[in-house]
Design a protein around this motif. Structure first.
Motif, PDB file in Angstrom:
ATOM      1  N   ASP A  66      47.379  41.774  39.655  1.00  0.00           N
ATOM      2  CA  ASP A  66      47.081  40.351  39.642  1.00  0.00           C
ATOM      3  C   ASP A  66      48.296  39.640  40.250  1.00  0.00           C
ATOM      4  OD1 ASP A  66      45.963  37.793  38.789  1.00  0.00           O
ATOM      5  OD2 ASP A  66      47.480  37.849  37.213  1.00  0.00           O
ATOM      6  N   THR A 110      51.835  37.488  37.111  1.00  0.00           N
ATOM      7  CA  THR A 110      52.106  38.931  37.077  1.00  0.00           C
ATOM      8  C   THR A 110      53.187  39.234  38.108  1.00  0.00           C
ATOM      9  OG1 THR A 110      49.855  39.461  36.317  1.00  0.00           O
ATOM     10  CG2 THR A 110      51.122  41.252  37.319  1.00  0.00           C
ATOM     11  N   THR A 157      43.549  39.060  43.496  1.00  0.00           N
ATOM     12  CA  THR A 157      43.693  37.717  42.937  1.00  0.00           C
ATOM     13  C   THR A 157      42.509  36.830  43.284  1.00  0.00           C
ATOM     14  OG1 THR A 157      45.065  35.714  42.939  1.00  0.00           O
ATOM     15  CG2 THR A 157      45.057  37.011  44.963  1.00  0.00           C
ATOM     16  N   LYS A 202      36.911  40.533  40.903  1.00  0.00           N
ATOM     17  CA  LYS A 202      37.953  41.552  40.821  1.00  0.00           C
ATOM     18  C   LYS A 202      37.388  42.960  40.623  1.00  0.00           C
ATOM     19  CE  LYS A 202      41.933  38.748  39.574  1.00  0.00           C
ATOM     20  NZ  LYS A 202      43.169  38.713  38.789  1.00  0.00           N
ATOM     21  N   ALA A 215      45.364  49.201  37.209  1.00  0.00           N
ATOM     22  CA  ALA A 215      45.290  47.739  37.328  1.00  0.00           C
ATOM     23  C   ALA A 215      46.281  47.076  36.381  1.00  0.00           C
ATOM     24  CB  ALA A 215      43.878  47.259  37.023  1.00  0.00           C
ATOM     25  N   GLY A 246      47.505  43.182  34.922  1.00  0.00           N
ATOM     26  CA  GLY A 246      47.206  41.760  34.828  1.00  0.00           C
ATOM     27  C   GLY A 246      47.392  41.280  33.406  1.00  0.00           C
ATOM     28  N   ASN A 294      40.299  36.730  33.298  1.00  0.00           N
ATOM     29  CA  ASN A 294      39.632  37.112  34.541  1.00  0.00           C
ATOM     30  C   ASN A 294      40.125  38.458  35.096  1.00  0.00           C
ATOM     31  OD1 ASN A 294      42.119  35.910  35.541  1.00  0.00           O
ATOM     32  ND2 ASN A 294      41.147  35.806  37.541  1.00  0.00           N
ATOM     33  N   ASP A 295      41.102  39.079  34.414  1.00  0.00           N
ATOM     34  CA  ASP A 295      41.511  40.445  34.787  1.00  0.00           C
ATOM     35  C   ASP A 295      40.691  41.505  34.056  1.00  0.00           C
ATOM     36  OD1 ASP A 295      43.601  39.765  36.599  1.00  0.00           O
ATOM     37  OD2 ASP A 295      44.871  39.247  34.886  1.00  0.00           O
ATOM     38  N   MET A 345      38.485  43.733  36.170  1.00  0.00           N
ATOM     39  CA  MET A 345      39.340  44.654  36.924  1.00  0.00           C
ATOM     40  C   MET A 345      39.759  45.816  36.029  1.00  0.00           C
ATOM     41  SD  MET A 345      42.820  43.662  39.030  1.00  0.00           S
ATOM     42  CE  MET A 345      43.904  43.169  37.694  1.00  0.00           C
ATOM     43  N   SER A 370      48.128  45.657  30.513  1.00  0.00           N
ATOM     44  CA  SER A 370      48.338  44.229  30.260  1.00  0.00           C
ATOM     45  C   SER A 370      49.826  43.956  30.383  1.00  0.00           C
ATOM     46  CB  SER A 370      47.859  43.857  28.853  1.00  0.00           C
ATOM     47  OG  SER A 370      46.458  43.726  28.817  1.00  0.00           O
ATOM     48  N   ALA A 417      41.972  41.077  27.138  1.00  0.00           N
ATOM     49  CA  ALA A 417      42.590  41.995  28.102  1.00  0.00           C
ATOM     50  C   ALA A 417      43.282  43.136  27.374  1.00  0.00           C
ATOM     51  CB  ALA A 417      43.578  41.246  28.990  1.00  0.00           C
TER      52      ALA A 417
END
Length: 198
Positions: free
Chosen positions: A7, A11, A92, A131, A147, A149, A153-154, A157, A166, A177
């Motif tokens: 992200d 991030t 992103t 994502k 991944a 983030g 919204n992550d 992903m 995270s 998350a």
């Protein structure tokens, strides 16, 4: 081969970038509210981003470039990306046009919301990134996708990735998350050490 999907805002960057742009229009409080509601998942990302785009689209291209070129990056994460460019991607929802100066510094692959310029040279929003689709695309050329983030919204992903991290370097990762993460890290150096071990 492992691919790392990062992200961008909060991030790789040490600040959220859209509030910096909003300050140009004296809309900092409004942008902060929208950003916080989006990070926590109270407003769907697509709706929020359309609103934030409409707030910011008329800022002059030169001013956007000036602001974005000065955005501070997490030194450890930026160094990791630069030294593993072929294995790293930024994923992103931010707009390609706005983040171009940051992406240029990092030099890696980018998945973002896209725009095209109108006759005045201002960006017209064309597509908002999903994502999860970016991760599925990265999987086509990788044995494993990691991944990184921190916000609501992550989560899509994280759910598509083989390993989800995270990262709480700027914001505390949201609970949703964390619940789908394999690791939770709060320092850029520790994050990069973890990524090298995976």
């Amino acid at each position: 081969m492992i691919k790392y999907a990062f992200d961008l805002d909060g991030t790789v960057t040490k600040v959220e970038t859209l509030p910096l742009l909003a300050a140009e229009l004296n809309l900092s409080e409004e942008m902060k509210l929208l950003t916080n509601l989006t990070l926590s998942g109270e407003i769907p990302f697509e709706k929020s981003f359309k609103l934030r785009y409409l707030m910011l689209r008329n800022i002059s291209p030169k001013r956007i470039a000036d602001i974005m070129s000065k955005v501070e990056l997490d030194e450890d994460i930026a160094a990791f990306i630069k030294s593993h460019k072929e294995n790293c991607a930024i994923v992103t929802g931010n707009l390609d046009y706005w983040i171009a100066p940051i992406v240029e510094k990092l030099g890696c692959e980018i998945y973002s919301s896209t725009s095209e310029l109108d006759t005045d040279g201002l960006p017209v929003l064309k597509n908002i990134l999903r994502k999860s689709e970016a991760i599925r695309n990265l999987k086509k050329s990788a044995d494993k996708v990691v991944a990184v983030g921190e916000s609501f919204n992550d989560v899509p992903m994280f759910e598509e990735a083989d390993v989800a991290v995270s990262y709480g370097g700027v914001h505390k990762p949201v609970d949703t998350a964390i619940s789908v993460s394999d690791y939770v890290v709060f320092d850029g150096g520790a994050l990069c050490r973890l990524l090298k071990m995976l």
